[in-house]
Design an enzyme around this catalytic site. Sequence first.
Site, PDB file in Angstrom:
ATOM      1  N   ASP A  80       0.870  -1.152   0.000  1.00  0.00           N
ATOM      2  CA  ASP A  80       0.000   0.000   0.000  1.00  0.00           C
ATOM      3  C   ASP A  80       0.925   1.224   0.000  1.00  0.00           C
ATOM      4  OD1 ASP A  80      -3.215   0.632   1.588  1.00  0.00           O
ATOM      5  OD2 ASP A  80      -2.073   1.774   0.114  1.00  0.00           O
TER       6      ASP A  80
HETATM    7  C1  GLC Z   1      -4.316   4.277  -0.228  1.00  0.00           C
HETATM    8  C2  GLC Z   1      -5.227   3.142   0.149  1.00  0.00           C
HETATM    9  C3  GLC Z   1      -5.298   2.046  -0.862  1.00  0.00           C
HETATM   10  C4  GLC Z   1      -5.187   2.650  -2.246  1.00  0.00           C
HETATM   11  C5  GLC Z   1      -3.781   3.208  -2.384  1.00  0.00           C
HETATM   12  C6  GLC Z   1      -3.550   3.867  -3.735  1.00  0.00           C
HETATM   13  O1  GLC Z   1      -3.533   4.630   0.867  1.00  0.00           O
HETATM   14  O2  GLC Z   1      -5.007   2.556   1.426  1.00  0.00           O
HETATM   15  O3  GLC Z   1      -6.527   1.358  -0.669  1.00  0.00           O
HETATM   16  O4  GLC Z   1      -5.438   1.662  -3.232  1.00  0.00           O
HETATM   17  O5  GLC Z   1      -3.474   4.113  -1.348  1.00  0.00           O
HETATM   18  O6  GLC Z   1      -4.389   4.953  -3.885  1.00  0.00           O
END
Ligand code: GLC
Length: 755
Positions: A294
């Site tokens: 993430d």
């Molecule tokens: C965010 C979220 C994740 C998302 C990623 C990219 O922090 O936790 O669900 O897909 O970043 O945007």
Amino acid sequence: MHKFSFLLLVFSISFHTLFSQTAQHFPYKNSKLSAEERIKDLMGRMTLEEKAGQLNQLNGGIFTGPALENPGQKAKMQLVREGRVGSFLNVSGVAETKAIQKIAVEGSRLGIPLLFALDVIHGYKTIFPIPLAEACSWDLKGIEKNASIAAKEASAAGLHWTFAPMCDISNDIRWGRVMEGAGEDPWYGGLVAAARVKGFQGNLNDESHILACVKHFAGYGAVESGREYNQTDFSHVALWNKYLPPYKAALDAGAATVMNGFNVLDGVPVSANAYLVTDILKKKWKFNGLLVSDWASFEEMIDWGHAENKKDAVMKAINAGSMVDMQSRTLITYLPELVTEGKVSIEKVDDAVKRLLQIKFQLGLFDAPYKFSNEEREINELFTSSDANREVARDAAKKSIVLLKNDNNVLPIPKMIKNIAVIGPLAVSKEDMFDFWVAKGDNRLAVPIASGIAGMVDTKGYSFKFNFSNGYHLNGKINDTLINQALASCANAGIICVNIGLSGNLAGEDRSLSSPEIPENQVALLKALQKTGKPIVAIVSSGRPLILTKIEPLVSAILQTWILGSETGNAVADVLSGDYNPSGKTVMTFPYSAGQIPIYYNHFNTGRPIGKSDGSWRSRYRDVPNEPLYPFGYGLSYTTFAYSSFKLSSPTTIKGGVITASITVTNSGKYEGEEVSQLYIQDVAASIVRPVKELKGFQKFALKPGESKTLQFSISDKELSFFDGDGNTKLEEGKFKVYIGTDSKNVQVLDLELK
Ligand code: GLC
């Protein structure tokens, strides 16, 4: 020979020669070879920096996380030219993605194409109901179709990959991200996740489908106190029985990628938790797709107190089995030296790179890197045929609405009504029809609730006079002036529709609320309106169940409309008018009070369950009931359904055996409607305490007034088994209870014995 055809002949010979020379000298460019052979050749040519580059995911123009130092566009494109980027997130549109792809394919040494990703959580341009709302439709085919349209639109905009479905089970409405999931039940959450994966991916053999991403692996929904990014601490029995099933179901449906969570398991951040990432995901589940972190979740292990520094974080993440580094660029900085120093094996790096290249070959990007970059298709998909997509979104939205209360059948609104008052700023707010995860949805095209209701005059045979007033300021204090204006606006109203709830922007990531209540200024408004003695319909807009206890006695009807996206107003009008008889059933418990949180239907019985004796020395609160305001699976209809003739084909069963539970449902009201009948199982005594109920089946069907249908549910080992803390399936002889009913509380029960 005509000069032109001569030139054409020369050109085609030289192109063919060039191509065959290229293909001979660079087998990875030879489409006649297998992906395996091409990947082998390509990886043999890649430097360690280029391999690390494939595992580097750069962020584009928008931020969906903390803005750590972000390189400018020039620096990003230089990294692409150096072959040190494998994918981008937060870019979209044919123009933008094609330009970047061109630099990678034509401007870098090996010309490896990039993947482009975006959070297409519930639609790309046509915005569907939030996933939590969609799940309340219990319409798995519809959910799959919604995802397929989202994929079609996103792929037309040059995207290959969405970061969805989110599969995190949560029992805490304080957590803003409950809007992204499918509610509190693991089994149903798995069915919804699988439907979404199938919708997004299809067979991944055309440019109308995109890679799905199962997130956030694993257990991120257990954040303590519902506070975003907070610690998580749960047993392995909970891991296997509550949290893992939806991820597994999504992977069984073929999800190509997985995303790490921000949380910890056993005190180890999940990005570096080898038990999760290697032992379970890769070894036990044999996942051969790609794992992406993430947003900077590798680097954040320093703040977690698990990594000394960035280099240590990368080492721990890759050695645990993680692969792609989203946004932080720590991996491309430290991985080469970690390998050189022998702290990370090249085998782990090669395994990750190979998985990524396999996906790129599967999507056909090596032979047609611009196949998702079709300007004409983009215009057609996102504009020309968007009306058809909006019709699907409207259908999904009306099916997601949950009727929580309807005293004296005030709904549907009678055709002869002469005057309707609509109150609340949310009802005219286009942006609040969307939530945080809105991709490229254009809220200017959204239909607010007030417009939908006003439109009933033209489209649904009504002839009422329509009055609107604000009644309250969103995020404001009690305002007597606004309340008096509202009272004046409904002086002649036959019915008052008050749109209450929260701004759409309070749904999603980093939107935790300590008190998920209806704001006091809205309660004050309803108290004043109640004194008019007129029927009041509360239309609740929120990305989560809110505590409705204070407003419940003040109104005649409550419609939980969640956040419904582009077609909100029209869907609400479909339900208010009775053109659509609401069939939604909540997939998340509505607490009676915030103090009950976490509260959910599939809880343990405890050793002193309430109701067992005179009430003392029991598991209870002194100030509120144990029961929620509305239980999991609850939702009313404009008609009523009667359940009868509940029976089991046998009161006993054996391992490997199958018995049938049957029950007859009759539409005992005067409207045609759809019912969602639910089957629950309880393992009464087991080696590991089991919940008082677990959803193990449902059927959604329509019945005309007076019509009956006899349902049959099969019960076999699958419905009776559970996991122990090591992930072993357990099926134990003994007593079970079988429940069937209209929600998790209103059920009939029969005993079953597994011999
Ligand atoms: C965010 C979220 C994740 C998302 C990623 C990219 O922090 O936790 O669900 O897909 O970043 O945007």
